[in-house]
Design a protein around this motif. Structure first.
Motif, PDB file in Angstrom:
ATOM      1  N   VAL A 190       5.600   2.821  13.398  1.00  0.00           N
ATOM      2  CA  VAL A 190       6.697   3.309  12.565  1.00  0.00           C
ATOM      3  C   VAL A 190       7.925   2.463  12.849  1.00  0.00           C
ATOM      4  O   VAL A 190       8.276   2.240  14.015  1.00  0.00           O
ATOM      5  CB  VAL A 190       7.000   4.795  12.854  1.00  0.00           C
ATOM      6  CG1 VAL A 190       8.241   5.250  12.087  1.00  0.00           C
ATOM      7  CG2 VAL A 190       5.811   5.676  12.502  1.00  0.00           C
ATOM      8  N   ARG A 191       8.591   1.996  11.795  1.00  0.00           N
ATOM      9  CA  ARG A 191       9.850   1.267  11.949  1.00  0.00           C
ATOM     10  C   ARG A 191      10.967   2.093  11.331  1.00  0.00           C
ATOM     11  O   ARG A 191      10.892   2.491  10.163  1.00  0.00           O
ATOM     12  CB  ARG A 191       9.783  -0.103  11.290  1.00  0.00           C
ATOM     13  CG  ARG A 191      11.135  -0.827  11.226  1.00  0.00           C
ATOM     14  CD  ARG A 191      11.001  -2.286  10.905  1.00  0.00           C
ATOM     15  NE  ARG A 191      10.387  -3.012  12.022  1.00  0.00           N
ATOM     16  CZ  ARG A 191      10.187  -4.330  12.033  1.00  0.00           C
ATOM     17  NH1 ARG A 191      10.550  -5.059  10.983  1.00  0.00           N
ATOM     18  NH2 ARG A 191       9.633  -4.910  13.067  1.00  0.00           N
ATOM     19  N   CYS A 192      11.987   2.363  12.106  1.00  0.00           N
ATOM     20  CA  CYS A 192      13.115   3.145  11.620  1.00  0.00           C
ATOM     21  C   CYS A 192      13.887   2.319  10.585  1.00  0.00           C
ATOM     22  O   CYS A 192      14.326   1.198  10.888  1.00  0.00           O
ATOM     23  CB  CYS A 192      14.027   3.536  12.771  1.00  0.00           C
ATOM     24  SG  CYS A 192      15.535   4.395  12.254  1.00  0.00           S
ATOM     25  N   MET A 212      -0.727   8.333   6.680  1.00  0.00           N
ATOM     26  CA  MET A 212      -0.931   7.219   5.752  1.00  0.00           C
ATOM     27  C   MET A 212      -0.461   5.939   6.435  1.00  0.00           C
ATOM     28  O   MET A 212       0.735   5.649   6.487  1.00  0.00           O
ATOM     29  CB  MET A 212      -0.157   7.453   4.451  1.00  0.00           C
ATOM     30  CG  MET A 212      -0.675   8.618   3.622  1.00  0.00           C
ATOM     31  SD  MET A 212       0.229   8.828   2.071  1.00  0.00           S
ATOM     32  CE  MET A 212      -0.218   7.317   1.213  1.00  0.00           C
ATOM     33  N   ARG A 213      -1.407   5.188   6.980  1.00  0.00           N
ATOM     34  CA  ARG A 213      -1.072   3.944   7.690  1.00  0.00           C
ATOM     35  C   ARG A 213      -0.508   2.919   6.701  1.00  0.00           C
ATOM     36  O   ARG A 213      -1.059   2.684   5.641  1.00  0.00           O
ATOM     37  CB  ARG A 213      -2.316   3.386   8.369  1.00  0.00           C
ATOM     38  CG  ARG A 213      -2.062   2.146   9.215  1.00  0.00           C
ATOM     39  CD  ARG A 213      -3.329   1.723   9.939  1.00  0.00           C
ATOM     40  NE  ARG A 213      -3.714   2.714  10.937  1.00  0.00           N
ATOM     41  CZ  ARG A 213      -3.257   2.725  12.178  1.00  0.00           C
ATOM     42  NH1 ARG A 213      -2.403   1.791  12.573  1.00  0.00           N
ATOM     43  NH2 ARG A 213      -3.654   3.645  13.028  1.00  0.00           N
ATOM     44  N   GLY A 214       0.615   2.346   7.075  1.00  0.00           N
ATOM     45  CA  GLY A 214       1.231   1.317   6.242  1.00  0.00           C
ATOM     46  C   GLY A 214       2.228   1.839   5.229  1.00  0.00           C
ATOM     47  O   GLY A 214       2.975   1.057   4.642  1.00  0.00           O
ATOM     48  N   ALA A 215       2.269   3.139   5.000  1.00  0.00           N
ATOM     49  CA  ALA A 215       3.219   3.698   4.043  1.00  0.00           C
ATOM     50  C   ALA A 215       4.612   3.763   4.683  1.00  0.00           C
ATOM     51  O   ALA A 215       4.741   4.046   5.874  1.00  0.00           O
ATOM     52  CB  ALA A 215       2.779   5.087   3.607  1.00  0.00           C
ATOM     53  N   PRO A 216       5.657   3.498   3.921  1.00  0.00           N
ATOM     54  CA  PRO A 216       7.007   3.509   4.503  1.00  0.00           C
ATOM     55  C   PRO A 216       7.455   4.921   4.849  1.00  0.00           C
ATOM     56  O   PRO A 216       7.167   5.874   4.130  1.00  0.00           O
ATOM     57  CB  PRO A 216       7.867   2.900   3.393  1.00  0.00           C
ATOM     58  CG  PRO A 216       7.108   3.174   2.128  1.00  0.00           C
ATOM     59  CD  PRO A 216       5.665   3.120   2.497  1.00  0.00           C
ATOM     60  N   VAL A 217       8.173   5.046   5.972  1.00  0.00           N
ATOM     61  CA  VAL A 217       8.743   6.335   6.338  1.00  0.00           C
ATOM     62  C   VAL A 217      10.072   6.507   5.614  1.00  0.00           C
ATOM     63  O   VAL A 217      10.648   5.544   5.107  1.00  0.00           O
ATOM     64  CB  VAL A 217       8.949   6.438   7.863  1.00  0.00           C
ATOM     65  CG1 VAL A 217       7.631   6.255   8.580  1.00  0.00           C
ATOM     66  CG2 VAL A 217       9.971   5.398   8.340  1.00  0.00           C
TER      67      VAL A 217
END
Length: 240
Positions: free
Chosen positions: A6-8, A35-40
């Motif tokens: 996860v990237r903030c 969901m791997r790769g989906a943006p947070v």
């Protein structure tokens, strides 16, 4: 246990998030599928529908409501972790449009017993505030109350059997973010949570704590915590 990077989006800090698993009523550990790769996304406004997701138990096929996976970044942002939707969502019926708390997520223990008068600890430093809160939790009946030597990144000041507690000794009213981060920390370890503050709480923090069932206490410099919401009144009356 499934984990995703996860990237903030606020500070660009990288994290590794592992979703907590809770027992389905059938006994099988169940967790929201990430969901791997989906943006947070950064949470700036909350609704009850967004705070819960539908999860299907792989063992029995039951659909149930689970807390939406979230991560508190050290920069202060609260991040919503996307999950894969199930085919046919279902929502347990509660009061109005709010979902009820799933039965498999434990509520605070209630074992009432007569207690002597609380003997407070005078607060002169932030460390004293934590010590006073620890004494109060022991007075309420919590066992094995421990205080870390240094405050961890999670900002949890006290741990006990089935409980975590945070003590806000700043001069500003405790904000909504503190309530939500404490709630998420409690959910990740399947324990209850209590929050103490020297300066009180903002209105939205109190409202959120009421909705989540988190007891809120305020402390004066004599070290005597006072309940300020319904869950705190209930905790004082029933004990741990």
């Amino acid at each position: 246990m499934e984990s995703v990077p996860v990237r903030c989006p606020a500070c660009r800090r990288d994290h590794s998030y592992a979703t907590p698993a809770y027992p389905c009523p059938c006994g099988s550990p169940t967790a929201p599928p990430l969901m791997r790769g989906a943006p947070v996304t950064t949470i700036t406004h909350r609704t009850w529908n967004d705070d819960w997701v539908t999860v299907r138990c792989r063992a029995c096929g039951r659909h149930d409501q689970w807390p939406q996976p979230e991560l508190c970044c050290p920069c202060g942002a609260v991040l919503r972790i996307p999950v894969r939707p199930v085919a046919s969502p279902g929502r347990p019926q509660g009061t109005g449009s709010r979902p009820v708390r799933p039965a498999h997520i434990p509520l605070p223990r209630t074992a009432a017993a007569p207690r002597p008068a609380f003997r407070p600890l005078t607060i002169r430093t932030a460390r004293d505030a934590v010590g006073a809160a620890a004494l109060y939790l022991k007075w309420l009946g919590y066992r094995d109350v421990v205080q870390p030597g240094e405050r961890p990144a999670s900002r949890i000041d006290l741990r006990a059997a089935g409980l975590i507690a945070q003590v806000d000794s700043t001069t500003s009213a405790t904000a909504l973010r503190e309530v939500e981060c404490l709630w998420l920390n409690a959910l990740s370890t399947s324990v209850s949570a209590v929050l103490f503050s020297l300066a009180g709480y903002t209105p939205d923090a109190r409202e959120r704590a009421d909705g989540l069932g988190i007891p809120l206490f305020v402390m004066d410099l004599t070290g005597s915590p006072q309940p300020v919401n319904g869950p705190a009144d209930e905790l004082v009356s029933t004990g741990a």
